[in-house]
Design a protein around this motif. Structure first.
Motif, PDB file in Angstrom:
ATOM      1  N   HIS A 141       0.835  -1.203   0.000  1.00  0.00           N
ATOM      2  CA  HIS A 141       0.000   0.000   0.000  1.00  0.00           C
ATOM      3  C   HIS A 141       0.869   1.252   0.000  1.00  0.00           C
ATOM      4  O   HIS A 141       2.105   1.182  -0.038  1.00  0.00           O
ATOM      5  CB  HIS A 141      -0.960  -0.030   1.187  1.00  0.00           C
ATOM      6  CG  HIS A 141      -0.272  -0.303   2.493  1.00  0.00           C
ATOM      7  ND1 HIS A 141       0.327   0.683   3.238  1.00  0.00           N
ATOM      8  CD2 HIS A 141      -0.071  -1.473   3.167  1.00  0.00           C
ATOM      9  CE1 HIS A 141       0.853   0.153   4.333  1.00  0.00           C
ATOM     10  NE2 HIS A 141       0.628  -1.150   4.310  1.00  0.00           N
ATOM     11  N   ILE A 142       0.232   2.403   0.058  1.00  0.00           N
ATOM     12  CA  ILE A 142       0.943   3.665  -0.125  1.00  0.00           C
ATOM     13  C   ILE A 142       1.992   3.911   0.961  1.00  0.00           C
ATOM     14  O   ILE A 142       3.071   4.443   0.682  1.00  0.00           O
ATOM     15  CB  ILE A 142      -0.052   4.852  -0.230  1.00  0.00           C
ATOM     16  CG1 ILE A 142       0.656   6.147  -0.648  1.00  0.00           C
ATOM     17  CG2 ILE A 142      -0.828   5.026   1.068  1.00  0.00           C
ATOM     18  CD1 ILE A 142       1.305   6.093  -2.020  1.00  0.00           C
ATOM     19  N   ALA A 143       1.726   3.504   2.190  1.00  0.00           N
ATOM     20  CA  ALA A 143       2.724   3.683   3.244  1.00  0.00           C
ATOM     21  C   ALA A 143       3.928   2.765   3.024  1.00  0.00           C
ATOM     22  O   ALA A 143       5.039   3.086   3.439  1.00  0.00           O
ATOM     23  CB  ALA A 143       2.107   3.429   4.619  1.00  0.00           C
ATOM     24  N   SER A 144       3.701   1.634   2.366  1.00  0.00           N
ATOM     25  CA  SER A 144       4.796   0.702   2.076  1.00  0.00           C
ATOM     26  C   SER A 144       5.841   1.328   1.170  1.00  0.00           C
ATOM     27  O   SER A 144       7.008   0.924   1.181  1.00  0.00           O
ATOM     28  CB  SER A 144       4.256  -0.571   1.405  1.00  0.00           C
ATOM     29  OG  SER A 144       3.234  -1.178   2.158  1.00  0.00           O
ATOM     30  N   THR A 145       5.425   2.299   0.359  1.00  0.00           N
ATOM     31  CA  THR A 145       6.340   2.961  -0.573  1.00  0.00           C
ATOM     32  C   THR A 145       6.904   4.254  -0.004  1.00  0.00           C
ATOM     33  O   THR A 145       7.618   4.969  -0.718  1.00  0.00           O
ATOM     34  CB  THR A 145       5.617   3.299  -1.897  1.00  0.00           C
ATOM     35  OG1 THR A 145       4.649   4.328  -1.651  1.00  0.00           O
ATOM     36  CG2 THR A 145       4.931   2.080  -2.491  1.00  0.00           C
ATOM     37  N   GLY A 146       6.589   4.552   1.265  1.00  0.00           N
ATOM     38  CA  GLY A 146       7.000   5.833   1.826  1.00  0.00           C
ATOM     39  C   GLY A 146       6.253   6.989   1.201  1.00  0.00           C
ATOM     40  O   GLY A 146       6.766   8.092   1.063  1.00  0.00           O
ATOM     41  N   TYR A 147       5.001   6.719   0.822  1.00  0.00           N
ATOM     42  CA  TYR A 147       4.110   7.698   0.206  1.00  0.00           C
ATOM     43  C   TYR A 147       4.629   8.189  -1.153  1.00  0.00           C
ATOM     44  O   TYR A 147       4.409   9.333  -1.543  1.00  0.00           O
ATOM     45  CB  TYR A 147       3.821   8.868   1.161  1.00  0.00           C
ATOM     46  CG  TYR A 147       3.084   8.390   2.379  1.00  0.00           C
ATOM     47  CD1 TYR A 147       1.723   8.150   2.350  1.00  0.00           C
ATOM     48  CD2 TYR A 147       3.779   8.101   3.554  1.00  0.00           C
ATOM     49  CE1 TYR A 147       1.052   7.658   3.458  1.00  0.00           C
ATOM     50  CE2 TYR A 147       3.125   7.601   4.668  1.00  0.00           C
ATOM     51  CZ  TYR A 147       1.759   7.375   4.610  1.00  0.00           C
ATOM     52  OH  TYR A 147       1.110   6.871   5.697  1.00  0.00           O
ATOM     53  N   GLU A 148       5.280   7.286  -1.856  1.00  0.00           N
ATOM     54  CA  GLU A 148       5.643   7.529  -3.254  1.00  0.00           C
ATOM     55  C   GLU A 148       4.659   6.733  -4.110  1.00  0.00           C
ATOM     56  O   GLU A 148       4.727   5.513  -4.165  1.00  0.00           O
ATOM     57  CB  GLU A 148       7.082   7.090  -3.526  1.00  0.00           C
ATOM     58  CG  GLU A 148       8.122   7.942  -2.852  1.00  0.00           C
ATOM     59  CD  GLU A 148       8.145   9.374  -3.388  1.00  0.00           C
ATOM     60  OE1 GLU A 148       7.699   9.596  -4.529  1.00  0.00           O
ATOM     61  OE2 GLU A 148       8.597  10.262  -2.641  1.00  0.00           O
ATOM     62  N   PRO A 149       3.724   7.395  -4.768  1.00  0.00           N
ATOM     63  CA  PRO A 149       2.658   6.677  -5.474  1.00  0.00           C
ATOM     64  C   PRO A 149       3.081   6.174  -6.850  1.00  0.00           C
ATOM     65  O   PRO A 149       4.008   6.700  -7.472  1.00  0.00           O
ATOM     66  CB  PRO A 149       1.565   7.738  -5.613  1.00  0.00           C
ATOM     67  CG  PRO A 149       2.331   9.030  -5.712  1.00  0.00           C
ATOM     68  CD  PRO A 149       3.526   8.856  -4.819  1.00  0.00           C
ATOM     69  N   LYS A 150       2.376   5.134  -7.299  1.00  0.00           N
ATOM     70  CA  LYS A 150       2.439   4.825  -8.723  1.00  0.00           C
ATOM     71  C   LYS A 150       1.988   6.073  -9.487  1.00  0.00           C
ATOM     72  O   LYS A 150       1.088   6.754  -9.012  1.00  0.00           O
ATOM     73  CB  LYS A 150       1.478   3.669  -9.063  1.00  0.00           C
ATOM     74  CG  LYS A 150       1.754   2.364  -8.365  1.00  0.00           C
ATOM     75  CD  LYS A 150       0.646   1.336  -8.657  1.00  0.00           C
ATOM     76  CE  LYS A 150      -0.683   1.704  -8.051  1.00  0.00           C
ATOM     77  NZ  LYS A 150      -1.751   0.683  -8.265  1.00  0.00           N
TER      78      LYS A 150
END
Length: 225
Positions: A141-150
């Motif tokens: 999910h979005i927190a897993s990416t450090g709030y870097e979105p697709k």
């Protein structure tokens, strides 16, 4: 031959990435429209703008950053937890179990992962309502990416590192064509899903289908070892 009846050759795939909203349930359900309405309410409140102007800001942040939240964080110091909380009591009545989709997802060989710009709680609620949660190995999910979105490269780098993904044996299913471009650049097989998929002429989209279940049913898959 219609794209959603084309028998895709996916015999090389053993990692299956799926977007969540608009991909694992039909756009016709109207649920995603309700999500967008809640988002506009939030942008209106944060910016103090009239609704039509708030909607323009919302769309501008989405276009620029790939996610409205990212723009709100950068320009309005919005706490992502406060933003995501607005969706946690959203009615799920529009979403229904699809036995065919459940069956087709269940027969996919290898790993199945959710790759979503939504937060973990929203994803869990939707997957539970659809009856699909048990079929996936992880929800990225979005927190897993450090709030870097697709579609940012950072988002794909994060999921690739976390799950040791080999792009050549990975298929990515999305309702947003722009999110498929970096996946294609990495060497993933790309599948555009939804009511506008057949109209897409994007060169980085390999397969197009209006409905996910029939596409998976007709696809050629790797045989079980």
């Amino acid at each position: 031959m219609r794209p959603d009846t084309h028998r895709a050759d996916l015999r090389h795939i053993d990692t299956w990435l799926f977007d969540l909203d608009g991909t694992l349930y039909p756009a016709e359900s109207g649920f995603l429209d309700a999500v967008v309405d809640r988002m506009t309410d939030f942008v209106e409140k944060v910016t103090g703008l009239p609704r039509d102007e708030a909607l323009k800001v919302q769309k501008a942040y989405l276009a620029e950053h790939g996610l409205t939240l990212k723009g709100l964080m950068l320009h309005h110091d919005v706490d992502p937890d406060d933003f995501h909380a607005i969706f946690h009591d959203l009615s799920l009545e529009a979403l229904a179990h699809d036995p065919d989709l459940l069956a087709q997802l269940g027969r996919l060989p290898g790993r199945r992962l959710i790759f979503t710009n939504a937060d973990d709680r929203h994803a869990a609620r939707v997957l539970e309502r659809l009856g699909l949660g048990h079929l996936f190995d992880d929800v990225f999910h979005i927190a897993s990416t450090g709030y870097e979105p697709k579609p940012s490269a950072a988002a794909f780098s994060a999921i690739g590192a976390a799950h040791d993904i080999a792009p050549a044996s990975t298929a990515f299913f999305e309702d947003s064509a722009r999110n498929l471009e970096p996946a294609a650049g990495l060497g993933m097989t790309t599948v555009l899903v939804g009511p506008y998929a057949e109209q897409s002429t994007a060169p980085f989209v390999q397969y197009r289908t209006r409905h996910l279940a029939p596409f998976l049913r007709d696809a050629q898959l790797k045989e079980a070892a």
